[in-house]
Design a protein around this motif. Structure first.
Motif, short mmCIF file in Angstrom:
data_model
loop_
_atom_site.label_atom_id
_atom_site.label_comp_id
_atom_site.label_asym_id
_atom_site.label_seq_id
_atom_site.Cartn_x
_atom_site.Cartn_y
_atom_site.Cartn_z
N ARG A 3 0.76 -1.42 -0.14
CA ARG A 3 0.05 -0.06 0.23
C ARG A 3 0.85 1.36 -0.01
O ARG A 3 0.37 2.40 -0.06
N ALA A 26 -4.71 16.44 0.20
CA ALA A 26 -5.35 15.46 0.67
C ALA A 26 -6.76 15.42 0.83
O ALA A 26 -7.64 14.67 0.44
N ASN A 62 -12.01 12.43 -5.82
CA ASN A 62 -10.66 11.85 -5.61
C ASN A 62 -9.93 12.48 -6.67
O ASN A 62 -9.92 12.26 -8.06
N HIS A 64 -7.22 13.02 -8.72
CA HIS A 64 -5.96 12.71 -9.05
C HIS A 64 -6.26 12.26 -10.51
O HIS A 64 -5.37 11.14 -10.93
N THR A 104 -9.71 9.92 -0.76
CA THR A 104 -9.10 8.41 -1.16
C THR A 104 -10.47 7.95 -2.15
O THR A 104 -11.48 8.12 -1.73
N PHE A 105 -10.05 7.36 -3.09
CA PHE A 105 -11.02 7.12 -4.17
C PHE A 105 -11.77 5.74 -3.15
O PHE A 105 -13.05 5.78 -3.32
N ASN A 171 -5.44 1.12 -8.13
CA ASN A 171 -5.97 2.02 -7.16
C ASN A 171 -6.92 1.15 -6.24
O ASN A 171 -7.81 0.39 -6.59
N THR A 172 -6.83 1.11 -4.87
CA THR A 172 -7.49 0.52 -4.00
C THR A 172 -9.15 0.65 -4.13
O THR A 172 -9.64 1.92 -4.21
N TYR A 200 -2.67 1.21 -4.17
CA TYR A 200 -2.25 2.58 -4.17
C TYR A 200 -3.70 3.29 -3.70
O TYR A 200 -4.54 2.92 -4.21
N ASP A 201 -3.36 4.74 -3.57
CA ASP A 201 -4.62 5.60 -3.00
C ASP A 201 -4.96 6.61 -4.14
O ASP A 201 -6.23 6.94 -4.27
N ASN A 202 -4.29 6.44 -5.39
CA ASN A 202 -4.72 7.18 -6.44
C ASN A 202 -4.07 7.07 -7.59
O ASN A 202 -3.00 6.16 -7.73
N ASN A 205 -0.21 7.82 -7.99
CA ASN A 205 0.64 7.08 -7.28
C ASN A 205 0.98 5.44 -8.12
O ASN A 205 2.18 5.09 -8.32
#
Length: 299
Positions: A3, A26, A62, A64, A104-105, A171-172, A200-202, A205
């Protein structure tokens, strides 16, 4: 599964943010860049749905995904993109204003369900599973691209056994995660190493994971992949585009059917007026993504 980015990938991610998105926030409430004029029929909709006229609603995003929702590289106090403009025009049509909550997504739908947001317009695919948590007004077809390093060293040809042994950055919470997971038994049966997942969160990344050599591929919306290739033409390429059996949707709370009806009506007018197509072209997105609004709900 990982992660967190490595030190090298974190540094690369910072460069991406500075070069493409500007200062990354964020979470928070930022201003949009502009508002599209609403179709003439919206005056009637404001009379039919007066409950939201003059209100300020929160859109969870989100930010990004350049082209859809991202921080304005010219002004980090603003968001820009197709979804931002579309949401602003829906608000203009129904008489409400939008503020934004960046998350985050994976937290988009939980933010909506908890009441911290009133709506989610953030390039989120409408699926039966997600429709258990929110109702969706669908508005865009889905075509995914398979992003790889320049030259495609792993010779990946799609979401298939060519990914055996590859490291996929995703992406998670994205629908592509189970698609990659479904390949694992197929690769094992073929006597090949299973693909691995890095979560990852976006989007940024995930893309940087490939640039940093941490991952071999990233599967996501084809416009997102194309924008990544445009940003790094000497380092990235699109291996292939694939059709995914989903639509992009606007998520609204399941306990607010009247609001869902109002958003559907406004989006329908925007679609009929040609404004939705114009916004796709404005943001360099494929006009083939255009889709007549529909509903996905699960009781």
């Amino acid at each position: 599964m990982h992660r967190w980015l490595s030190g090298e990938a974190r540094r690369a991610s910072l460069l991406w943010r500075r070069a493409v998105l500007g200062a990354v926030v964020a979470a928070g409430f930022l201003a949009p860049v502009g508002v599209q004029a609403a179709p003439a029929a919206c005056a009637t909709l404001q009379e039919k749905y007066p409950d939201w006229k003059g209100k300020t609603l929160v859109n969870a995003i989100n930010p990004h995904t350049p082209g859809y929702e991202a921080i304005d590289p010219k002004d980090p106090s603003k968001y820009v993109g197709f979804d931002i403009d579309l949401g602003e025009e829906i608000g203009e049509c129904l008489g409400f204003k939008l503020t934004y909550k960046a998350v985050t997504f994976a937290a988009l739908l939980t933010t909506l369900a908890s009441g911290q947001a009133d709506i989610v317009i953030s390039d989120i695919y409408a699926t039966e599973e997600r429709a258990k948590a929110a109702d969706f007004i669908t508005y865009s077809k889905v075509f995914d691209g398979v992003l790889v390093a320049k030259g495609n060293p792993k010779k990946i040809t799609g979401i298939n056994t060519s990914m055996c042994g590859a490291a996929a950055a995703e992406n998670t919470g994205f629908v592509e995660v189970p698609l990659v997971q479904a390949l694992m038994p197929l690769c094992k049966a073929a006597g090949k190493p299973e693909p691995t997942l890095q979560l990852y969160d976006n989007n940024a990344n995930c893309i940087q994971a490939i640039l940093a050599g941490c991952a071999d591929t990233y599967v996501n919306d084809v416009n997102t992949v194309d924008n990544a290739v445009k940003a790094y033409p000497d380092k990235l390429e699109k291996a292939i585009a694939v059709t995914i059996p989903y639509s992009v949707g606007i998520a609204v709370p399941k306990n607010k059917p009247k609001f869902r009806e109002a958003v559907m009506a406004a989006l329908t007018e925007i679609y009929k007026s040609g404004d939705q197509l114009a916004l796709l072209k404005k943001w360099g997105l494929d006009p083939e993504n255009l889709k007549e609004p529909g509903l996905l709900t699960v009781d």
